[in-house]
Design a protein around this motif. Sequence first.
Motif, PDB file in Angstrom:
ATOM      1  N   HIS A   5       0.914  -1.173   0.113  1.00  9.23           N
ATOM      2  CA  HIS A   5       0.130  -0.017   0.316  1.00  9.23           C
ATOM      3  C   HIS A   5       0.891   1.191   0.032  1.00  9.23           C
ATOM      4  CE1 HIS A   5      -3.876  -1.962   0.365  1.00  9.23           C
ATOM      5  NE2 HIS A   5      -3.330  -2.831   1.396  1.00  9.23           N
ATOM      6  N   ARG A   6       2.085   1.202   0.841  1.00 14.55           N
ATOM      7  CA  ARG A   6       2.880   2.299   0.524  1.00 14.55           C
ATOM      8  C   ARG A   6       3.368   2.581  -0.723  1.00 14.55           C
ATOM      9  NH1 ARG A   6       6.302   2.119   6.167  1.00 14.55           N
ATOM     10  NH2 ARG A   6       4.519   2.165   7.742  1.00 14.55           N
ATOM     11  N   PHE A   7       4.022   1.572  -1.332  1.00 16.09           N
ATOM     12  CA  PHE A   7       4.410   1.573  -2.701  1.00 16.09           C
ATOM     13  C   PHE A   7       3.245   2.293  -3.564  1.00 16.09           C
ATOM     14  CE2 PHE A   7       5.669  -0.192  -6.922  1.00 16.09           C
ATOM     15  CZ  PHE A   7       6.894   0.597  -6.892  1.00 16.09           C
ATOM     16  N   GLN A   8       2.011   1.668  -3.412  1.00 16.26           N
ATOM     17  CA  GLN A   8       0.939   2.174  -4.390  1.00 16.26           C
ATOM     18  C   GLN A   8       0.794   3.500  -4.327  1.00 16.26           C
ATOM     19  OE1 GLN A   8      -2.112  -0.538  -3.550  1.00 16.26           O
ATOM     20  NE2 GLN A   8      -1.370  -1.916  -5.147  1.00 16.26           N
ATOM     21  N   ALA A   9       0.824   3.965  -2.930  1.00 14.50           N
ATOM     22  CA  ALA A   9       0.627   5.661  -2.543  1.00 14.50           C
ATOM     23  C   ALA A   9       1.793   6.220  -3.137  1.00 14.50           C
ATOM     24  CB  ALA A   9       0.423   5.737  -1.052  1.00 14.50           C
ATOM     25  N   LEU A  10       3.076   5.821  -3.242  1.00 17.59           N
ATOM     26  CA  LEU A  10       4.157   6.443  -3.645  1.00 17.59           C
ATOM     27  C   LEU A  10       4.065   6.630  -5.164  1.00 17.59           C
ATOM     28  CD1 LEU A  10       6.798   7.704  -2.979  1.00 17.59           C
ATOM     29  CD2 LEU A  10       7.962   5.456  -3.359  1.00 17.59           C
ATOM     30  N   VAL A  11       3.649   5.707  -5.820  1.00 14.00           N
ATOM     31  CA  VAL A  11       3.528   5.646  -7.333  1.00 14.00           C
ATOM     32  C   VAL A  11       2.351   6.729  -7.580  1.00 14.00           C
ATOM     33  CG1 VAL A  11       2.886   4.342  -9.235  1.00 14.00           C
ATOM     34  CG2 VAL A  11       4.249   3.114  -7.551  1.00 14.00           C
ATOM     35  N   HIS A  12       1.668   6.803  -6.875  1.00 10.35           N
ATOM     36  CA  HIS A  12       0.397   7.853  -7.218  1.00 10.35           C
ATOM     37  C   HIS A  12       0.516   9.006  -6.884  1.00 10.35           C
ATOM     38  CE1 HIS A  12      -2.021   4.705  -9.117  1.00 10.35           C
ATOM     39  NE2 HIS A  12      -2.022   3.932  -8.207  1.00 10.35           N
ATOM     40  N   ASP A  13       1.638   9.310  -6.256  1.00  9.62           N
ATOM     41  CA  ASP A  13       2.147  10.640  -5.548  1.00  9.62           C
ATOM     42  C   ASP A  13       2.672  11.607  -6.428  1.00  9.62           C
ATOM     43  OD1 ASP A  13       2.442  12.761  -3.897  1.00  9.62           O
ATOM     44  OD2 ASP A  13       3.785  11.946  -2.451  1.00  9.62           O
ATOM     45  N   ASP A  14       2.142  12.841  -6.974  1.00 11.66           N
ATOM     46  CA  ASP A  14       2.735  13.496  -7.857  1.00 11.66           C
ATOM     47  C   ASP A  14       4.045  14.282  -7.262  1.00 11.66           C
ATOM     48  OD1 ASP A  14       0.730  13.083  -9.738  1.00 11.66           O
ATOM     49  OD2 ASP A  14      -0.437  14.712  -9.374  1.00 11.66           O
ATOM     50  N   GLU A  15       4.041  14.417  -5.995  1.00 10.50           N
ATOM     51  CA  GLU A  15       5.326  15.125  -5.512  1.00 10.50           C
ATOM     52  C   GLU A  15       6.615  14.344  -5.662  1.00 10.50           C
ATOM     53  OE1 GLU A  15       4.510  16.544  -1.555  1.00 10.50           O
ATOM     54  OE2 GLU A  15       2.639  17.677  -2.089  1.00 10.50           O
ATOM     55  N   ALA A  16       6.429  12.847  -5.554  1.00 11.26           N
ATOM     56  CA  ALA A  16       7.637  12.185  -5.560  1.00 11.26           C
ATOM     57  C   ALA A  16       7.992  12.093  -6.986  1.00 11.26           C
ATOM     58  CB  ALA A  16       7.233  10.786  -5.217  1.00 11.26           C
ATOM     59  N   VAL A  17       7.082  12.255  -7.955  1.00 12.66           N
ATOM     60  CA  VAL A  17       7.391  12.306  -9.407  1.00 12.66           C
ATOM     61  C   VAL A  17       8.229  13.674  -9.390  1.00 12.66           C
ATOM     62  CG1 VAL A  17       6.717  12.423 -11.808  1.00 12.66           C
ATOM     63  CG2 VAL A  17       5.591  10.948 -10.366  1.00 12.66           C
ATOM     64  N   THR A  18       7.758  14.630  -9.064  1.00  8.29           N
ATOM     65  CA  THR A  18       8.389  15.847  -9.233  1.00  8.29           C
ATOM     66  C   THR A  18       9.916  15.904  -8.701  1.00  8.29           C
ATOM     67  OG1 THR A  18       6.353  17.090  -9.320  1.00  8.29           O
ATOM     68  CG2 THR A  18       8.103  18.383  -8.867  1.00  8.29           C
ATOM     69  N   ALA A  19       9.974  15.111  -7.478  1.00  8.76           N
ATOM     70  CA  ALA A  19      11.221  15.203  -6.722  1.00  8.76           C
ATOM     71  C   ALA A  19      12.110  14.382  -7.419  1.00  8.76           C
ATOM     72  CB  ALA A  19      11.159  14.753  -5.296  1.00  8.76           C
ATOM     73  N   ILE A  20      11.790  13.435  -8.020  1.00  8.82           N
ATOM     74  CA  ILE A  20      12.730  12.459  -9.094  1.00  8.82           C
ATOM     75  C   ILE A  20      13.187  13.371 -10.281  1.00  8.82           C
ATOM     76  CG2 ILE A  20      12.694  10.582 -10.724  1.00  8.82           C
ATOM     77  CD1 ILE A  20      10.950   9.119  -8.467  1.00  8.82           C
ATOM     78  N   GLU A  21      12.229  14.127 -10.737  1.00 16.40           N
ATOM     79  CA  GLU A  21      12.452  14.899 -11.960  1.00 16.40           C
ATOM     80  C   GLU A  21      13.382  16.172 -11.693  1.00 16.40           C
ATOM     81  OE1 GLU A  21       8.683  16.473 -13.409  1.00 16.40           O
ATOM     82  OE2 GLU A  21       8.197  14.559 -14.426  1.00 16.40           O
ATOM     83  N   TYR A  22      13.370  16.775 -10.778  1.00 13.64           N
ATOM     84  CA  TYR A  22      14.542  17.442  -9.940  1.00 13.64           C
ATOM     85  C   TYR A  22      15.780  17.134  -9.903  1.00 13.64           C
ATOM     86  CZ  TYR A  22      11.062  21.460  -9.400  1.00 13.64           C
ATOM     87  OH  TYR A  22      10.000  22.136  -9.988  1.00 13.64           O
ATOM     88  N   GLY A  23      15.839  15.779  -9.198  1.00 15.95           N
ATOM     89  CA  GLY A  23      17.000  15.083  -8.861  1.00 15.95           C
ATOM     90  C   GLY A  23      17.782  14.638 -10.172  1.00 15.95           C
ATOM     91  N   LEU A  24      16.872  14.261 -11.158  1.00 18.40           N
ATOM     92  CA  LEU A  24      17.723  13.940 -12.551  1.00 18.40           C
ATOM     93  C   LEU A  24      18.013  15.078 -13.056  1.00 18.40           C
ATOM     94  CD1 LEU A  24      14.827  11.440 -13.763  1.00 18.40           C
ATOM     95  CD2 LEU A  24      17.239  11.104 -13.360  1.00 18.40           C
ATOM     96  N   ILE A  25      17.491  16.531 -13.151  1.00 18.19           N
ATOM     97  CA  ILE A  25      17.877  17.525 -13.748  1.00 18.19           C
ATOM     98  C   ILE A  25      19.191  18.081 -12.911  1.00 18.19           C
ATOM     99  CG2 ILE A  25      17.113  19.983 -13.967  1.00 18.19           C
ATOM    100  CD1 ILE A  25      14.302  19.214 -14.237  1.00 18.19           C
ATOM    101  N   ALA A  26      19.261  17.938 -11.668  1.00 20.49           N
ATOM    102  CA  ALA A  26      20.297  18.433 -11.061  1.00 20.49           C
ATOM    103  C   ALA A  26      21.613  17.432 -11.393  1.00 20.49           C
ATOM    104  CB  ALA A  26      20.024  18.031  -9.388  1.00 20.49           C
ATOM    105  N   ALA A  27      21.248  16.178 -11.498  1.00 22.83           N
ATOM    106  CA  ALA A  27      22.190  15.209 -11.971  1.00 22.83           C
ATOM    107  C   ALA A  27      22.857  15.728 -13.175  1.00 22.83           C
ATOM    108  CB  ALA A  27      21.697  13.617 -11.891  1.00 22.83           C
ATOM    109  N   LEU A  28      22.242  15.863 -14.166  1.00 19.26           N
ATOM    110  CA  LEU A  28      22.468  16.483 -15.407  1.00 19.26           C
ATOM    111  C   LEU A  28      23.369  17.516 -15.477  1.00 19.26           C
ATOM    112  CD1 LEU A  28      19.510  15.564 -17.655  1.00 19.26           C
ATOM    113  CD2 LEU A  28      21.579  14.401 -17.716  1.00 19.26           C
TER     114      LEU A  28
END
Length: 61
Positions: A5-28
């Motif tokens: 249930h925690r993993f499903q909540a994380l998958v549907h959480d838009d803030e987690a996706v945004t954080a991953i995108e910012y992390g990828l941008i920072a890495a690049l």
Amino acid sequence: MNLIHRFQALVHDDEAVTAIEYGLIAALIAVFIIASVALVGSKLDAIFSAVASAVAAAISV
């Protein structure tokens, strides 16, 4: 709440996706900065070596 249930909540959480995108941008950006510093650093080393040689030649004259 179990792990599934925690993993499903994380998958549907838009803030987690945004954080991953910012992390990828920072890495690049970090990769670009490291590459440019390495490139400029080697050229800068050549310039300082040429200046040092010119100063050493001027002093010995």
